[in-house]
Design a protein around this motif. Sequence first.
Motif, short mmCIF file in Angstrom:
data_model
loop_
_atom_site.label_atom_id
_atom_site.label_comp_id
_atom_site.label_asym_id
_atom_site.label_seq_id
_atom_site.Cartn_x
_atom_site.Cartn_y
_atom_site.Cartn_z
N ASN A 13 0.92 -1.16 0.00
CA ASN A 13 0.00 0.00 0.00
C ASN A 13 0.96 1.20 0.00
N ASN A 69 -6.14 10.58 0.23
CA ASN A 69 -6.30 9.47 -0.72
C ASN A 69 -5.96 9.92 -2.14
N ALA A 75 -8.67 11.16 4.65
CA ALA A 75 -9.11 10.07 5.52
C ALA A 75 -8.68 10.37 6.95
N MET A 77 -7.63 8.19 9.09
CA MET A 77 -6.55 7.32 9.54
C MET A 77 -6.02 6.47 8.40
N CYS A 78 -4.79 6.00 8.54
CA CYS A 78 -4.19 5.07 7.58
C CYS A 78 -3.18 4.23 8.34
N GLY A 79 -3.49 2.95 8.52
CA GLY A 79 -2.63 2.09 9.34
C GLY A 79 -1.30 1.78 8.68
N ASN A 80 -1.33 1.40 7.40
CA ASN A 80 -0.06 1.10 6.71
C ASN A 80 0.78 2.37 6.62
N ASN A 166 -11.61 5.30 10.77
CA ASN A 166 -12.17 5.41 9.42
C ASN A 166 -13.14 4.23 9.20
N ASN A 200 -14.66 1.73 3.29
CA ASN A 200 -13.67 0.76 2.81
C ASN A 200 -14.31 -0.62 2.92
N GLU A 218 -10.59 0.22 -1.26
CA GLU A 218 -10.50 1.40 -0.40
C GLU A 218 -11.30 2.58 -0.92
N ARG A 219 -12.01 3.20 -0.02
CA ARG A 219 -12.67 4.47 -0.31
C ARG A 219 -11.60 5.46 -0.82
N CYS A 227 -4.82 -2.74 3.12
CA CYS A 227 -5.29 -1.57 3.87
C CYS A 227 -5.11 -1.90 5.35
N GLY A 228 -4.25 -1.15 6.03
CA GLY A 228 -3.89 -1.47 7.42
C GLY A 228 -5.06 -1.39 8.38
N THR A 229 -5.88 -0.34 8.25
CA THR A 229 -7.02 -0.22 9.16
C THR A 229 -8.04 -1.34 8.86
N1 LIG Z 1 -8.86 4.84 2.02
C1 LIG Z 1 -8.94 4.98 3.43
C2 LIG Z 1 -7.75 5.65 4.03
C3 LIG Z 1 -6.47 4.88 3.86
C4 LIG Z 1 -6.42 3.59 4.67
C5 LIG Z 1 -5.09 2.93 4.54
N2 LIG Z 1 -4.72 2.45 3.28
C6 LIG Z 1 -4.73 2.01 5.67
O1 LIG Z 1 -3.68 1.37 5.56
O2 LIG Z 1 -5.40 1.99 6.71
C7 LIG Z 1 -10.18 5.80 3.83
O3 LIG Z 1 -10.61 6.66 3.05
O4 LIG Z 1 -10.68 5.59 4.94
#
Ligand SMILES: N[C@@H](CCC[C@H](N)C(=O)O)C(=O)O
Length: 326
Positions: A13, A69, A75, A77-80, A166, A200, A218-219, A227-229
């Motif tokens: 990601n 994005n 967004a 949050m983004c975990g990765n 998110n 997402n 992913e949104r 997607c980490g989250t």
């Molecule tokens: N697309 C997600 C935000 C990004 C999330 C990410 N890739 C992750 O690793 O968590 C959103 O719009 O919520």
Amino acid sequence: MKVTVKKVHGSGNDFYIIDEMLLSEALPEEKRRQLALTLCDRQQSLGGADGVLYVSPSKTALARMRVINSDGSEASMCGNGLRTVARYLAEKHQLTDFTVETMKAILKVSEDEPLAEGIPTYRVEISPVTFAKETLPLVIDGEQLYDERVPAFSEQLHYSAVAVPNPHLISFVEGADFADQEKLARWLNSDNPYFTDGVNVSYVRRFSEDAIFVKTYERGVGFTNACGTAMSASSLMARLIHGGDFERKIDVYNPGGRVQCQVYREADTYRIDLIGNATFVFEAELVISADAKAVTVMSQTTTAEQIAYERMAQQAAQFVEAQSSI
Ligand SMILES: N[C@@H](CCC[C@H](N)C(=O)O)C(=O)O
């Protein structure tokens, strides 16, 4: 305007990190969004990305991370991405444990044992977790969507909606039943009566109590390698719906590799630790046009980190392949 970008990824990601503290002038908000659109374009000479991670000063943590994005939306949050920002800040400040401010929470991050040989690995906190429909936001009759059938989404599958913070929609599927995921995700990320801010969408295969595979639309982006989250939210749902000891690590396979998640339950609240690679691919010096629609690459320095990462990703892909033939 000159800008230094670091191309990074967590489980494939991929993002550009821009440290706003190193810029010679402040970035106006519209330029920040346009720059993300320009840099994330996959036709662009640096190869594009899933998002841009802006690092800026914080009054409450070591620094602040904002996530834009690839479609220019922001967004919470983004975990990765947070793992890669954690590594960037750890190396910048010579620290191993600290906090990072995100849109809705101040989160703990730390360096961790390498996931595999030669892979810089970071652990990040994913919280707050809530099922309340207003937080997603989700428009439904009940208070929450928890392991339920929604005929408008699918006749067979069960869905859960959770904000971390998110929004995520999660369904456990059998075999390779990913066929309708894209259609559903596209609908729920356009004009629809359920998720008014989009969501997402992850389909999850369960290999065992402690191993799952997560594929996420992913949104604001589309299908990504990981997607980490979403993997964190899926691990939470795996424990809640399918059992297994909380706090025991779950191996989470994804199209880009593998991470690990640990789910913690404290009274009736949950938090998740996401553990995985924080890979630096290259650093580039850019000149950005006044409207941020054009980028000129002045120099680019590539690291050798991707080699070790690809070795691990290949092993992960072989494991997933073997599970698919069982
Ligand atoms: N697309 C997600 C935000 C990004 C999330 C990410 N890739 C992750 O690793 O968590 C959103 O719009 O919520």
